[in-house]
Design an enzyme around this catalytic site. Structure first.
Site, PDB file in Angstrom:
ATOM      1  N   ASP A  18       0.877  -1.161   0.000  1.00 60.56           N
ATOM      2  CA  ASP A  18       0.000   0.000   0.000  1.00 60.56           C
ATOM      3  C   ASP A  18       0.923   1.220   0.000  1.00 60.56           C
ATOM      4  O   ASP A  18       2.096   1.119   0.391  1.00 60.56           O
ATOM      5  CB  ASP A  18      -0.886  -0.038   1.241  1.00 60.56           C
ATOM      6  CG  ASP A  18      -1.743   1.216   1.386  1.00 60.56           C
ATOM      7  OD1 ASP A  18      -2.352   1.643   0.392  1.00 60.56           O
ATOM      8  OD2 ASP A  18      -1.776   1.773   2.504  1.00 60.56           O
TER       9      ASP A  18
ATOM     10  N   ASP B  15      -1.298  -0.233   6.162  1.00 62.60           N
ATOM     11  CA  ASP B  15      -1.617   0.366   7.455  1.00 62.60           C
ATOM     12  C   ASP B  15      -3.103   0.289   7.777  1.00 62.60           C
ATOM     13  O   ASP B  15      -3.517   0.571   8.896  1.00 62.60           O
ATOM     14  CB  ASP B  15      -1.214   1.853   7.443  1.00 62.60           C
ATOM     15  CG  ASP B  15      -2.142   2.668   6.556  1.00 62.60           C
ATOM     16  OD1 ASP B  15      -2.949   3.462   7.077  1.00 62.60           O
ATOM     17  OD2 ASP B  15      -2.091   2.492   5.322  1.00 62.60           O
TER      18      ASP B  15
ATOM     19  N   ASP C 137      -0.027   5.074   0.821  1.00 62.12           N
ATOM     20  CA  ASP C 137      -0.217   6.128   1.809  1.00 62.12           C
ATOM     21  C   ASP C 137      -0.128   5.604   3.235  1.00 62.12           C
ATOM     22  O   ASP C 137      -0.803   4.640   3.614  1.00 62.12           O
ATOM     23  CB  ASP C 137      -1.574   6.806   1.603  1.00 62.12           C
ATOM     24  CG  ASP C 137      -1.707   7.411   0.215  1.00 62.12           C
ATOM     25  OD1 ASP C 137      -0.685   7.532  -0.475  1.00 62.12           O
ATOM     26  OD2 ASP C 137      -2.839   7.758  -0.175  1.00 62.12           O
TER      27      ASP C 137
END
Length: 284
Positions: A26, A200, A28
């Site tokens: 991922d 996250d 961001d």
């Protein structure tokens, strides 16, 4: 060896007889410290794509994003707003604005730990794939900057006039990320049971579940709970660093960035949509 990764997580060599493998990241708050799309709001404002009100709204959205306070419903409302806002943005102008400010805006917020992990995966013979909900016009240049082999990102529909229509062609969010990973595994010959994934957000649980070695990075409360329950490694990335400084300290053989488009159709999310949403041609 990167702290937080056990000695068996990243072997330094891989026999040629083994199936191909990849590490899926991922973007961001996993590889970079902020939202890739929202980070470009000032550039889009200076380029005439958004007005001051939109800049303020973007700043608030960045705060909510970093605080981890945006749930699925909020993301969907944000997606709808941004999809409408981006209608009419000239695609070429967006690409030019991103290219002009990429190094100034993104380079300083890349996590040192993430860059090291990408290097280790490359050294182990794995492909590195960035899988992000943000728009392709933002994610592809970032992927190239990071030396990623492939990129999966949200794609907006572009009209005959070269401008975004405000509709989404492919939405890289939630389950569709896992679908994209499986499609890549089939086309590239990846053995997903030997692949790695990092995120996250709990919205990326399908992506993490799709591989044999999932990792939670700076996880929010929900993902942390899931990671602990499933005994997944939890990594703490907190040191943003410029790649130029890393290159001087840790020279690594350059790798070509092969950007691959994702497949599918759906709707856009906070990251991508905020980016797409900024494309309105007029600014008050």
């Amino acid at each position: 060896m990167l702290r937080g990764v056990d000695n068996h997580s990243l072997p330094h060599s891989m026999p040629h007889s083994m199936p191909r493998t990849a590490a899926f990241f991922d973007l961001d708050k996993t590889v970079i410290a902020k939202s890739s799309t929202l980070t470009f709001s000032k550039s889009f404002y200076q380029g005439g794509l958004i007005n001051r009100r939109a800049v303020l709204r973007t700043a608030y959205a960045q705060f909510v994003f970093l605080a981890g306070g945006a749930d699925h419903d909020q993301m969907e409302r944000m997606r709808e707003y941004l999809s409408a806002l981006c209608r009419g943005w000239n695609v070429q102008l967006v690409k030019e604005l991103v290219a002009e400010t990429l190094h100034d805006l993104i380079d300083p917020i890349i996590y040192d730990e993430a860059a090291s992990l990408i290097e280790e995966h490359h050294m182990a013979g794995r492909d590195v794939v960035i899988v992000s909900t943000s728009g392709a016009e933002v994610v592809e240049p970032i992927g190239e900057l990071l030396g990623a082999d492939r990129v999966v990102a949200t794609r907006m529909i572009v009209g005959d006039d070269g401008c975004f229509t405000g509709e989404v062609e492919y939405y890289a969010y939630g389950p569709t990320k896992a679908e994209a990973i499986r499609e890549l595994a089939e086309s590239e010959g990846y053995d997903l049971s030997r692949c790695y994934a990092y995120s996250d957000s709990a919205t990326d649980l399908p992506m993490l579940e799709a591989v044999g070695h999932p990792h939670a990075v700076n996880p929010g409360r929900t993902l942390r709970r899931e990671a602990l329950a499933r005994e997944w490694p939890i990594l703490d990335f907190h040191r943003p660093v410029r790649l130029k400084r890393r290159i001087r300290r840790f020279p690594v053989p350059p790798r070509p960035a092969l950007v691959a488009a994702a497949v599918g159709a759906a709707a856009a999310t906070a990251g991508l949509v905020w980016y797409a949403s900024r494309r309105r041609p007029t600014a008050a």
